[in-house]
Design a protein around this motif. Structure first.
Motif, PDB file in Angstrom:
ATOM      1  N   GLU A 160       0.832  -1.205   0.000  1.00 49.70           N
ATOM      2  CA  GLU A 160       0.000   0.000   0.000  1.00 49.70           C
ATOM      3  C   GLU A 160       0.868   1.258   0.000  1.00 49.70           C
ATOM      4  N   PHE A 161       1.909   1.226   0.820  1.00 48.56           N
ATOM      5  CA  PHE A 161       2.815   2.383   0.912  1.00 48.56           C
ATOM      6  C   PHE A 161       3.454   2.664  -0.444  1.00 48.56           C
ATOM      7  N   ILE A 162       3.978   1.626  -1.089  1.00 47.80           N
ATOM      8  CA  ILE A 162       4.635   1.799  -2.384  1.00 47.80           C
ATOM      9  C   ILE A 162       3.634   2.288  -3.433  1.00 47.80           C
ATOM     10  N   LYS A 163       2.451   1.710  -3.410  1.00 41.62           N
ATOM     11  CA  LYS A 163       1.415   2.091  -4.378  1.00 41.62           C
ATOM     12  C   LYS A 163       1.080   3.579  -4.246  1.00 41.62           C
ATOM     13  N   CYS A 164       0.870   4.039  -3.020  1.00 41.61           N
ATOM     14  CA  CYS A 164       0.505   5.441  -2.800  1.00 41.61           C
ATOM     15  C   CYS A 164       1.667   6.375  -3.124  1.00 41.61           C
ATOM     16  N   LEU A 165       2.864   5.966  -2.737  1.00 44.46           N
ATOM     17  CA  LEU A 165       4.036   6.798  -3.017  1.00 44.46           C
ATOM     18  C   LEU A 165       4.218   6.975  -4.525  1.00 44.46           C
ATOM     19  N   GLU A 170       1.914   6.786  -6.793  1.00 42.87           N
ATOM     20  CA  GLU A 170       0.847   7.649  -7.280  1.00 42.87           C
ATOM     21  C   GLU A 170       1.166   9.123  -7.008  1.00 42.87           C
ATOM     22  N   ILE A 171       1.596   9.407  -5.795  1.00 44.36           N
ATOM     23  CA  ILE A 171       1.941  10.793  -5.424  1.00 44.36           C
ATOM     24  C   ILE A 171       3.074  11.303  -6.314  1.00 44.36           C
ATOM     25  N   LYS A 172       4.033  10.425  -6.577  1.00 44.60           N
ATOM     26  CA  LYS A 172       5.198  10.780  -7.378  1.00 44.60           C
ATOM     27  C   LYS A 172       4.776  11.104  -8.803  1.00 44.60           C
TER      28      LYS A 172
END
Ligand SMILES: *Cc1c(COP(=O)(O)O)cnc(C)c1O
Length: 350
Positions: A336-341, A343-345
Protein backbone atom coordinates in the motif's frame (compact mmCIF):
# COMPACT_ATOMS: atom_id res chain seq x y z
CA UNK A 1 12.37 35.95 37.32
CA UNK A 2 12.88 33.13 34.85
CA UNK A 3 12.01 29.94 36.73
CA UNK A 4 12.80 27.45 33.96
CA UNK A 5 16.46 26.48 33.97
CA UNK A 6 18.52 27.86 31.14
CA UNK A 7 19.36 24.54 29.53
CA UNK A 8 15.74 23.77 28.63
CA UNK A 9 14.44 27.19 27.65
CA UNK A 10 15.09 26.43 23.98
CA UNK A 11 14.53 22.70 24.22
CA UNK A 12 12.75 21.15 21.27
CA UNK A 13 10.66 18.34 22.69
CA UNK A 14 10.16 14.93 21.11
CA UNK A 15 6.86 15.19 19.23
CA UNK A 16 5.13 11.96 18.17
CA UNK A 17 2.83 12.04 15.13
CA UNK A 18 -0.77 12.63 16.05
CA UNK A 19 -2.35 12.35 12.61
CA UNK A 20 -5.14 9.86 11.92
CA UNK A 21 -3.99 6.75 10.13
CA UNK A 22 -4.83 3.37 8.65
CA UNK A 23 -1.24 2.20 8.29
CA UNK A 24 1.29 3.31 10.91
CA UNK A 25 4.86 3.25 9.63
CA UNK A 26 6.32 6.21 11.51
CA UNK A 27 7.74 4.89 14.79
CA UNK A 28 9.45 1.54 14.04
CA UNK A 29 7.05 -0.31 16.31
CA UNK A 30 6.91 -4.04 15.82
CA UNK A 31 3.82 -6.11 15.19
CA UNK A 32 1.71 -7.40 18.06
CA UNK A 33 3.09 -10.94 17.95
CA UNK A 34 3.25 -11.73 21.66
CA UNK A 35 0.82 -9.72 23.70
CA UNK A 36 -2.32 -11.36 22.36
CA UNK A 37 -1.16 -14.67 23.86
CA UNK A 38 -0.15 -13.09 27.14
CA UNK A 39 -3.54 -11.43 27.34
CA UNK A 40 -5.35 -14.69 26.61
CA UNK A 41 -3.54 -16.52 29.39
CA UNK A 42 -4.25 -13.64 31.76
CA UNK A 43 -2.28 -12.22 34.63
CA UNK A 44 -2.87 -14.10 37.84
CA UNK A 45 -3.11 -11.25 40.32
CA UNK A 46 -2.36 -12.28 43.85
CA UNK A 47 -0.72 -15.51 42.77
CA UNK A 48 2.02 -13.85 40.72
CA UNK A 49 2.39 -10.69 42.73
CA UNK A 50 0.68 -8.59 45.37
CA UNK A 51 -0.45 -5.44 43.67
CA UNK A 52 -0.68 -3.57 46.98
CA UNK A 53 3.04 -4.03 47.62
CA UNK A 54 5.80 -2.17 45.81
CA UNK A 55 7.23 -4.15 42.89
CA UNK A 56 10.52 -6.07 43.07
CA UNK A 57 13.10 -3.30 43.22
CA UNK A 58 15.77 -5.67 41.87
CA UNK A 59 13.57 -6.93 38.99
CA UNK A 60 15.15 -10.31 39.75
CA UNK A 61 12.97 -12.67 37.71
CA UNK A 62 12.87 -10.29 34.77
CA UNK A 63 16.66 -9.92 34.70
CA UNK A 64 17.01 -13.68 34.81
CA UNK A 65 14.73 -13.99 31.80
CA UNK A 66 16.60 -11.21 29.94
CA UNK A 67 19.83 -13.01 30.84
CA UNK A 68 18.59 -16.18 29.16
CA UNK A 69 17.41 -14.25 26.10
CA UNK A 70 20.83 -12.64 25.48
CA UNK A 71 23.02 -15.25 27.17
CA UNK A 72 24.43 -12.92 29.82
CA UNK A 73 24.54 -13.18 33.63
CA UNK A 74 21.61 -11.35 35.27
CA UNK A 75 24.03 -9.47 37.55
CA UNK A 76 25.16 -7.57 34.45
CA UNK A 77 21.71 -6.14 33.69
CA UNK A 78 19.56 -3.18 34.78
CA UNK A 79 15.97 -2.96 33.54
CA UNK A 80 13.77 0.12 33.30
CA UNK A 81 11.07 2.06 31.49
CA UNK A 82 12.41 1.71 27.99
CA UNK A 83 15.96 2.28 26.89
CA UNK A 84 15.04 5.96 27.12
CA UNK A 85 15.25 5.68 30.93
CA UNK A 86 18.58 3.89 30.50
CA UNK A 87 20.03 6.71 28.39
CA UNK A 88 18.92 9.23 31.02
CA UNK A 89 20.39 7.12 33.83
CA UNK A 90 23.76 6.95 32.10
CA UNK A 91 23.89 10.72 31.61
CA UNK A 92 22.79 11.29 35.21
CA UNK A 93 25.53 8.97 36.44
CA UNK A 94 28.50 10.02 34.32
CA UNK A 95 28.11 13.47 32.79
CA UNK A 96 28.33 16.71 34.76
CA UNK A 97 27.24 20.15 33.58
CA UNK A 98 29.19 21.33 30.50
CA UNK A 99 30.90 17.96 30.03
CA UNK A 100 30.77 16.38 26.60
CA UNK A 101 28.65 13.62 25.07
CA UNK A 102 29.94 12.59 21.65
CA UNK A 103 27.97 10.81 18.94
CA UNK A 104 27.40 10.82 15.21
CA UNK A 105 24.61 12.70 13.44
CA UNK A 106 22.01 12.09 12.27
CA UNK A 107 21.00 9.77 15.07
CA UNK A 108 18.30 9.12 17.70
CA UNK A 109 17.15 12.55 18.89
CA UNK A 110 16.77 11.56 22.56
CA UNK A 111 20.55 11.64 23.06
CA UNK A 112 20.76 15.37 22.46
CA UNK A 113 17.46 16.06 24.23
CA UNK A 114 18.60 14.38 27.47
CA UNK A 115 21.98 15.96 27.00
CA UNK A 116 20.36 19.41 26.98
CA UNK A 117 18.14 18.68 29.95
CA UNK A 118 21.22 17.84 32.03
CA UNK A 119 23.16 20.91 30.80
CA UNK A 120 25.81 18.79 29.14
CA UNK A 121 27.37 19.46 25.76
CA UNK A 122 26.28 17.23 22.89
CA UNK A 123 28.66 17.01 19.94
CA UNK A 124 27.40 15.19 16.87
CA UNK A 125 30.09 14.22 14.42
CA UNK A 126 28.75 14.34 10.88
CA UNK A 127 28.23 11.03 9.09
CA UNK A 128 29.53 10.61 5.54
CA UNK A 129 27.32 11.58 2.61
CA UNK A 130 25.96 8.04 2.34
CA UNK A 131 25.41 7.98 6.13
CA UNK A 132 28.23 5.54 6.78
CA UNK A 133 30.46 6.62 9.67
CA UNK A 134 34.19 6.80 10.22
CA UNK A 135 35.39 5.41 13.57
CA UNK A 136 38.92 6.78 13.12
CA UNK A 137 37.44 10.27 12.90
CA UNK A 138 35.44 9.61 16.06
CA UNK A 139 38.53 8.38 17.92
CA UNK A 140 40.42 11.53 16.92
CA UNK A 141 37.50 13.76 17.85
CA UNK A 142 37.29 12.04 21.23
CA UNK A 143 40.97 12.81 21.85
CA UNK A 144 40.24 16.44 21.06
CA UNK A 145 37.00 17.02 23.03
CA UNK A 146 37.47 14.49 25.84
CA UNK A 147 33.88 13.21 26.12
CA UNK A 148 32.59 11.53 29.27
CA UNK A 149 30.25 9.41 27.16
CA UNK A 150 30.33 8.32 23.52
CA UNK A 151 27.01 7.01 22.15
CA UNK A 152 26.79 4.80 19.08
CA UNK A 153 23.37 3.82 17.78
CA UNK A 154 23.88 0.47 16.07
CA UNK A 155 22.15 -0.08 13.70
CA UNK A 156 21.58 3.65 13.52
CA UNK A 157 18.16 5.24 13.73
CA UNK A 158 17.15 6.80 11.31
CA UNK A 159 19.73 5.84 8.67
CA UNK A 160 19.87 2.05 9.15
CA UNK A 161 23.68 2.01 8.96
CA UNK A 162 25.46 -0.78 10.87
CA UNK A 163 28.93 -0.26 12.32
CA UNK A 164 31.19 -3.28 12.12
CA UNK A 165 31.79 -4.90 15.52
CA UNK A 166 35.55 -4.73 14.98
CA UNK A 167 35.34 -0.97 14.57
CA UNK A 168 33.50 -0.66 17.89
CA UNK A 169 36.24 -2.75 19.50
CA UNK A 170 38.86 -0.44 18.00
CA UNK A 171 37.05 2.51 19.55
CA UNK A 172 36.88 0.77 22.94
CA UNK A 173 40.60 0.09 22.78
CA UNK A 174 41.35 3.74 22.00
CA UNK A 175 39.26 5.63 24.52
CA UNK A 176 38.66 5.80 28.27
CA UNK A 177 35.22 7.37 27.82
CA UNK A 178 32.10 5.34 28.58
CA UNK A 179 31.03 3.84 25.23
CA UNK A 180 27.29 3.28 24.98
CA UNK A 181 26.10 1.08 22.12
CA UNK A 182 22.34 1.50 21.64
CA UNK A 183 21.20 -1.76 20.10
CA UNK A 184 17.46 -1.03 19.94
CA UNK A 185 17.34 -2.75 16.51
CA UNK A 186 20.11 -5.33 16.84
CA UNK A 187 17.77 -8.32 16.40
CA UNK A 188 17.26 -7.15 12.80
CA UNK A 189 21.00 -6.79 12.20
CA UNK A 190 22.89 -9.68 13.73
CA UNK A 191 25.86 -9.61 16.04
CA UNK A 192 25.33 -7.92 19.42
CA UNK A 193 28.04 -6.46 21.66
CA UNK A 194 26.44 -7.84 24.85
CA UNK A 195 28.87 -10.73 25.04
CA UNK A 196 31.81 -8.30 25.04
CA UNK A 197 30.95 -6.52 28.30
CA UNK A 198 33.46 -8.62 30.28
CA UNK A 199 36.30 -7.58 28.00
CA UNK A 200 36.06 -3.83 28.54
CA UNK A 201 35.85 -1.56 31.57
CA UNK A 202 33.84 1.10 29.72
CA UNK A 203 31.21 -0.64 27.56
CA UNK A 204 27.45 -0.32 28.10
CA UNK A 205 24.96 -1.93 25.71
CA UNK A 206 21.33 -0.77 25.54
CA UNK A 207 18.48 -3.00 24.41
CA UNK A 208 14.69 -2.67 24.31
CA UNK A 209 11.53 -4.73 24.02
CA UNK A 210 9.87 -1.94 22.01
CA UNK A 211 11.00 -3.05 18.55
CA UNK A 212 11.69 -6.74 17.77
CA UNK A 213 9.38 -7.90 20.56
CA UNK A 214 6.62 -5.49 19.56
CA UNK A 215 6.02 -4.30 23.12
CA UNK A 216 6.46 -0.52 22.78
CA UNK A 217 3.35 0.16 24.88
CA UNK A 218 4.76 -1.75 27.82
CA UNK A 219 7.84 0.49 28.22
CA UNK A 220 10.64 -1.94 28.90
CA UNK A 221 14.32 -1.57 28.10
CA UNK A 222 17.58 -2.63 29.71
CA UNK A 223 21.30 -2.05 29.83
CA UNK A 224 24.10 -4.59 29.95
CA UNK A 225 27.56 -3.87 31.35
CA UNK A 226 30.25 -5.11 33.73
CA UNK A 227 29.28 -5.38 37.40
CA UNK A 228 31.30 -2.37 38.45
CA UNK A 229 29.36 -0.06 36.13
CA UNK A 230 26.05 -1.77 36.93
CA UNK A 231 26.61 -1.23 40.67
CA UNK A 232 27.40 2.46 40.20
CA UNK A 233 24.35 3.07 38.01
CA UNK A 234 22.12 1.15 40.41
CA UNK A 235 22.91 3.78 43.05
CA UNK A 236 21.43 6.45 40.76
CA UNK A 237 18.40 4.44 39.59
CA UNK A 238 15.12 5.43 41.31
CA UNK A 239 13.78 2.78 43.66
CA UNK A 240 10.96 0.66 42.18
CA UNK A 241 11.58 2.23 38.77
CA UNK A 242 9.89 -0.61 36.92
CA UNK A 243 6.25 -1.40 37.69
CA UNK A 244 5.10 -4.94 38.42
CA UNK A 245 2.83 -5.25 35.37
CA UNK A 246 5.68 -4.43 33.00
CA UNK A 247 7.98 -6.85 34.81
CA UNK A 248 5.34 -9.54 34.45
CA UNK A 249 4.76 -8.94 30.75
CA UNK A 250 8.51 -8.87 30.11
CA UNK A 251 9.13 -12.18 31.87
CA UNK A 252 6.34 -13.85 29.90
CA UNK A 253 7.30 -12.31 26.55
CA UNK A 254 11.01 -13.13 26.67
CA UNK A 255 10.24 -16.86 26.92
CA UNK A 256 9.13 -16.75 23.26
CA UNK A 257 12.51 -16.37 21.59
CA UNK A 258 11.63 -18.71 18.70
CA UNK A 259 8.53 -16.71 17.88
CA UNK A 260 10.47 -13.44 18.11
CA UNK A 261 13.23 -14.67 15.81
CA UNK A 262 10.67 -15.95 13.34
CA UNK A 263 9.08 -12.49 13.23
CA UNK A 264 12.52 -10.89 12.84
CA UNK A 265 13.21 -13.04 9.77
CA UNK A 266 9.89 -11.97 8.25
CA UNK A 267 10.74 -8.30 8.79
CA UNK A 268 14.20 -8.70 7.27
CA UNK A 269 12.70 -10.28 4.18
CA UNK A 270 10.13 -7.50 3.85
CA UNK A 271 12.82 -4.87 4.44
CA UNK A 272 14.85 -6.08 1.47
CA UNK A 273 11.76 -6.17 -0.69
CA UNK A 274 10.76 -2.65 0.39
CA UNK A 275 14.30 -1.45 -0.38
CA UNK A 276 14.19 -2.91 -3.89
CA UNK A 277 10.75 -1.54 -4.63
CA UNK A 278 11.71 1.96 -3.54
CA UNK A 279 14.74 1.74 -5.79
CA UNK A 280 12.60 0.47 -8.66
CA UNK A 281 10.37 3.54 -8.53
CA UNK A 282 13.42 5.78 -8.67
CA UNK A 283 13.85 6.73 -5.02
CA UNK A 284 17.28 7.15 -3.45
CA UNK A 285 17.31 4.62 -0.62
CA UNK A 286 19.91 3.55 1.94
CA UNK A 287 20.71 -0.01 2.94
CA UNK A 288 19.22 -0.69 6.35
CA UNK A 289 19.92 -3.15 9.14
CA UNK A 290 16.90 -2.07 11.21
CA UNK A 291 13.14 -2.59 10.84
CA UNK A 292 12.90 0.62 8.82
CA UNK A 293 14.26 2.14 5.62
CA UNK A 294 15.70 5.64 5.17
CA UNK A 295 15.18 7.39 1.83
CA UNK A 296 15.43 10.69 0.03
CA UNK A 297 12.55 12.19 -1.90
CA UNK A 298 12.03 15.70 -3.22
CA UNK A 299 8.24 15.66 -3.13
CA UNK A 300 7.05 18.62 -1.07
CA UNK A 301 5.00 17.69 1.96
CA UNK A 302 5.37 13.96 1.29
CA UNK A 303 4.48 13.12 4.89
CA UNK A 304 1.14 14.92 4.59
CA UNK A 305 0.48 13.63 1.09
CA UNK A 306 0.84 10.07 2.39
CA UNK A 307 -1.25 10.90 5.47
CA UNK A 308 -4.10 11.75 3.07
CA UNK A 309 -4.02 8.05 2.16
CA UNK A 310 -3.92 7.14 5.86
CA UNK A 311 -0.25 6.21 5.82
CA UNK A 312 2.17 7.62 8.39
CA UNK A 313 5.92 7.87 7.92
CA UNK A 314 8.59 9.93 9.70
CA UNK A 315 9.82 13.17 8.14
CA UNK A 316 13.36 14.39 8.92
CA UNK A 317 13.14 17.53 6.80
CA UNK A 318 13.71 19.88 9.70
CA UNK A 319 17.35 18.83 9.94
CA UNK A 320 17.76 16.89 6.68
CA UNK A 321 15.66 18.33 3.94
CA UNK A 322 13.93 15.69 1.82
CA UNK A 323 14.82 12.69 3.99
CA UNK A 324 12.26 10.26 5.35
CA UNK A 325 12.10 7.03 7.33
CA UNK A 326 9.49 4.36 6.80
CA UNK A 327 8.98 1.41 9.14
CA UNK A 328 8.93 -2.02 7.51
CA UNK A 329 5.32 -3.14 7.78
CA UNK A 330 3.51 -6.27 6.71
CA UNK A 331 3.56 -7.33 3.06
CA UNK A 332 0.18 -5.65 2.59
CA UNK A 333 1.20 -2.44 4.37
CA UNK A 334 4.39 -2.13 2.36
CA UNK A 335 2.52 -2.73 -0.89
CA UNK A 336 0.00 0.00 0.00
CA UNK A 337 2.82 2.38 0.91
CA UNK A 338 4.63 1.80 -2.38
CA UNK A 339 1.42 2.09 -4.38
CA UNK A 340 0.50 5.44 -2.80
CA UNK A 341 4.04 6.80 -3.02
CA UNK A 342 4.15 5.91 -6.70
CA UNK A 343 0.85 7.65 -7.28
CA UNK A 344 1.94 10.79 -5.42
CA UNK A 345 5.20 10.78 -7.38
CA UNK A 346 3.46 10.51 -10.73
CA UNK A 347 0.99 13.27 -9.85
CA UNK A 348 3.86 15.49 -8.78
CA UNK A 349 5.46 15.08 -12.22
CA UNK A 350 2.44 16.14 -14.26
C1 LIG B 1 13.08 3.05 19.55
C2 LIG B 1 14.44 3.34 20.06
C3 LIG B 1 14.75 3.12 21.38
C4 LIG B 1 13.77 2.48 22.27
O1 LIG B 1 13.30 3.30 23.20
P1 LIG B 1 12.38 2.67 24.32
O2 LIG B 1 12.44 3.77 25.33
O3 LIG B 1 13.02 1.41 24.79
O4 LIG B 1 11.04 2.44 23.74
C5 LIG B 1 16.03 3.37 21.82
N1 LIG B 1 16.97 3.79 20.98
C6 LIG B 1 16.70 3.98 19.69
C7 LIG B 1 17.77 4.39 18.79
C8 LIG B 1 15.43 3.77 19.20
O5 LIG B 1 15.17 3.99 17.91
Amino acid sequence: MELVKESIRNLKEYVPNNLDYKIKLDANEGKNILFKDIYKEGIKFGEDFNINFYPDNETTLLREEIGKYINVNSANIIAGNGSSEMIELIIKTFVDKDEVILSFTPTFSMYSIFSKIYSTKFIGLKSNKDFSVNIELLINKAKEVNPKVIILCNPNNPTGYLIDKDHIKTLLENTDSIVVVDEAYIEFAGDSMVNEIGNYKNLIVLRTLSKALGLAAVRLGYMVSNEKIINIINKVRSPYNLNALTQYVGITALKNKDKIMCYVEEVKKERESLYSKLKEIGIEVFKSYGNFVFFKCEIINLKYRLAEYGILIRDFSEDLKGYFRVTVGSEYENREFIKCLKEIKENAKS
